[in-house]
Design a protein around this motif. Structure first.
Motif, PDB file in Angstrom:
ATOM      1  N   UNK A 112     -45.112  67.054 -32.517  1.00  0.00           N
ATOM      2  CA  UNK A 112     -44.984  66.381 -33.820  1.00  0.00           C
ATOM      3  C   UNK A 112     -46.297  65.690 -34.161  1.00  0.00           C
ATOM      4  N   UNK A 113     -46.557  65.606 -35.460  1.00  0.00           N
ATOM      5  CA  UNK A 113     -47.765  64.925 -35.945  1.00  0.00           C
ATOM      6  C   UNK A 113     -47.437  63.465 -36.249  1.00  0.00           C
ATOM      7  N   UNK A 114     -48.466  62.656 -36.221  1.00  0.00           N
ATOM      8  CA  UNK A 114     -48.324  61.276 -36.671  1.00  0.00           C
ATOM      9  C   UNK A 114     -48.274  61.259 -38.212  1.00  0.00           C
ATOM     10  N   UNK A 115     -48.057  60.111 -38.785  1.00  0.00           N
ATOM     11  CA  UNK A 115     -48.103  60.018 -40.253  1.00  0.00           C
ATOM     12  C   UNK A 115     -48.639  58.648 -40.635  1.00  0.00           C
ATOM     13  N   UNK A 116     -49.112  58.557 -41.855  1.00  0.00           N
ATOM     14  CA  UNK A 116     -49.496  57.229 -42.363  1.00  0.00           C
ATOM     15  C   UNK A 116     -48.772  57.012 -43.689  1.00  0.00           C
ATOM     16  N   UNK A 117     -48.197  55.812 -43.824  1.00  0.00           N
ATOM     17  CA  UNK A 117     -47.468  55.500 -45.051  1.00  0.00           C
ATOM     18  C   UNK A 117     -48.454  55.151 -46.158  1.00  0.00           C
ATOM     19  N   UNK A 118     -48.273  55.774 -47.321  1.00  0.00           N
ATOM     20  CA  UNK A 118     -49.061  55.441 -48.513  1.00  0.00           C
ATOM     21  C   UNK A 118     -48.352  54.302 -49.248  1.00  0.00           C
ATOM     22  N   UNK A 119     -47.022  54.385 -49.279  1.00  0.00           N
ATOM     23  CA  UNK A 119     -46.207  53.222 -49.658  1.00  0.00           C
ATOM     24  C   UNK A 119     -45.553  52.760 -48.351  1.00  0.00           C
ATOM     25  N   UNK A 120     -45.796  51.513 -47.986  1.00  0.00           N
ATOM     26  CA  UNK A 120     -45.411  51.022 -46.650  1.00  0.00           C
ATOM     27  C   UNK A 120     -44.005  50.476 -46.621  1.00  0.00           C
ATOM     28  N   UNK A 121     -43.396  50.580 -45.446  1.00  0.00           N
ATOM     29  CA  UNK A 121     -42.232  49.716 -45.223  1.00  0.00           C
ATOM     30  C   UNK A 121     -42.711  48.551 -44.372  1.00  0.00           C
ATOM     31  N   UNK A 122     -42.053  47.417 -44.551  1.00  0.00           N
ATOM     32  CA  UNK A 122     -42.341  46.247 -43.702  1.00  0.00           C
ATOM     33  C   UNK A 122     -41.104  45.368 -43.740  1.00  0.00           C
ATOM     34  N   UNK A 123     -40.487  45.144 -42.618  1.00  0.00           N
ATOM     35  CA  UNK A 123     -39.232  44.394 -42.562  1.00  0.00           C
ATOM     36  C   UNK A 123     -38.078  45.359 -42.299  1.00  0.00           C
ATOM     37  N   UNK A 124     -37.059  44.845 -41.636  1.00  0.00           N
ATOM     38  CA  UNK A 124     -35.887  45.684 -41.360  1.00  0.00           C
ATOM     39  C   UNK A 124     -34.628  44.966 -41.849  1.00  0.00           C
ATOM     40  N   UNK A 125     -33.665  45.766 -42.373  1.00  0.00           N
ATOM     41  CA  UNK A 125     -32.362  45.171 -42.726  1.00  0.00           C
ATOM     42  C   UNK A 125     -31.395  45.279 -41.555  1.00  0.00           C
TER      43      UNK A 125
END
Ligand code: PMV
Length: 372
Positions: free
Chosen positions: A23-36
């Motif tokens: 599997x390849x890595x990825x980078x978020x262009x729109x980020x998540x930050x925080x968890x519900x």
């Protein structure tokens, strides 16, 4: 088993001696930050990533019929402590799914190789857990859809869910009727849709002030801007999705930088503050803005660390690389084209490290390095 994870799309297949996935890595262009939902690793905000074809992990899993400790070797090093415990608890989930399907399996032997320099701070839980999900499910004699695999990978690391699909991928939380949270992934466009490059400028290999999970919890609890973050991600996601579909790099550049800078504003305004960026990270951002002023379309983003990732067209790769390399403090630059989905690449290969009877295992030779 995790109560909200119902593996409906998973079915038994012939159980191989071992299975290997990449599997390849990825980078978020729109980020998540925080968890519900911390335990279910459900992000509080939606995200959209590009898959990094140059940063790959290959993982082989073999299950024994006997119980015992799992043996996990990453880049030739036996994992212990919290790293090993995180993999073992993920494998426990796979064992529970396998048992539900009448395929009980025991201790696992896992060998994982990162085909990129981990010493440069590019180690990735995204590629790692995506490959582990694919290899371990197959090694347990189970098959699942890409969506099922993404859900499973998410339970190892939320960003890993996006690495299962390849191309440009969304990960979006939603609430079930019961009030519990889940998340879905969707491929916005396949890897062949747009010939972009992501250049990773490594500015500081070793610096890690705090892990992303505790940093997210601190931000949610203390940053006065967290409310604004929760209110604005939907518009960013729609903007990025439309820009990708339209192959509009100028628009994608704007929302990419906006999302990354909001994330870093959140961490800086937490108490106590978390500053992932270093001096050269900021200088690299200025170099990107200078490139744009002089007519080269590109955009930066940065995750929970000081390295800067720069998005540009394939045609501008060398110009952008030269500019990044001239920033003082940039140690190396590594380019990726848009990568594809996680693939199970082999079944029935010999178990690599398992010595079932004695519980001993052999260290594989150090073969990490440039896989391209
Ligand atoms: O899911 P984790 O623990 O890999 O956290 C990822 C957080 C960011 O990389 C900063 C943002 C993202 O959406 O990938």
């Amino acid at each position: 088993m995790h109560e909200k994870y119902a593996p409906e799309g998973i079915s038994p297949v012939e159980r191989p001696a071992a299975a290997t996935a990449r599997a390849c890595s990825n980078v978020a262009l729109v980020k998540y930050w925080g968890k519900v939902d911390e335990r279910g690793r459900v992000p509080a905000t939606g995200s959209l990533s590009v898959t990094l074809g140059g940063l790959k992990t290959e993982t082989t899993v073999a299950f024994s019929d006997r119980d015992g400790p799992d043996l996990v070797v990453l880049d030739g090093r036996s994992l212990g402590g919290r790293e090993a415990a995180r993999v073992a608890s993920f494998l426990d989930l796979v064992r529970e799914i396998a048992a539900v399907h009448g395929r009980p399996v025991g201790a696992a032997s896992v060998r994982s190789v990162n085909y990129f320099p981990t010493a440069a701070g590019l180690a990735s839980s995204a590629s790692g857990f995506a490959a582990l999900a694919g290899a371990s499910l197959r090694a347990a004699g189970l098959g699942g859809s890409e969506d099922e695999l993404a859900t499973l990978a998410r339970l190892g690391s939320a960003s890993a869910a996006r690495s299962v699909h390849g191309g440009f991928v969304e990960l979006v939380p939603y609430m079930l009727e019961s009030g519990a949270w889940n998340a879905r992934t969707a491929r916005v466009a396949a890897e062949g849709h747009w010939d972009l490059r992501v250049l990773v400028a490594v500015v500081d290999a070793g610096y890690k002030p705090i892990g992303s999970t505790p940093a997210m919890a601190r931000t949610a609890a203390t940053s006065p801007y967290y409310g604004g973050w929760l209110e604005t991600w939907g518009a960013d996601l729609a903007d990025a999705r439309d820009s990708i579909i339209a192959r509009d790099l100028e628009r994608l550049a704007s929302v990419t930088e906006h999302s990354a800078l909001k994330l870093h504003a959140l961490t800086m305004t937490s108490r106590p503050p978390v500053q992932f960026l270093r001096g050269p990270s900021i200088e690299t951002m200025h170099a990107v803005w200078d490139l744009r002023t002089s007519g080269t379309l590109c955009a930066f983003t940065a995750d929970a660390g000081p390295n800067i990732k720069v998005l540009c067209s394939a045609a501008d790769e060398e110009r952008v690389r030269a500019a990044l390399m001239s920033v003082q403090g940039v140690q190396s630059v590594r380019a990726s084209a848009v990568g594809g989905p996680m693939e199970v690449v082999g079944h029935d290969v010999d178990p690599v490290a398992w010595r079932g009877a004695s519980g001993e295992h052999e260290e594989p030779s150090q073969e990490a390095g440039d896989g391209e």
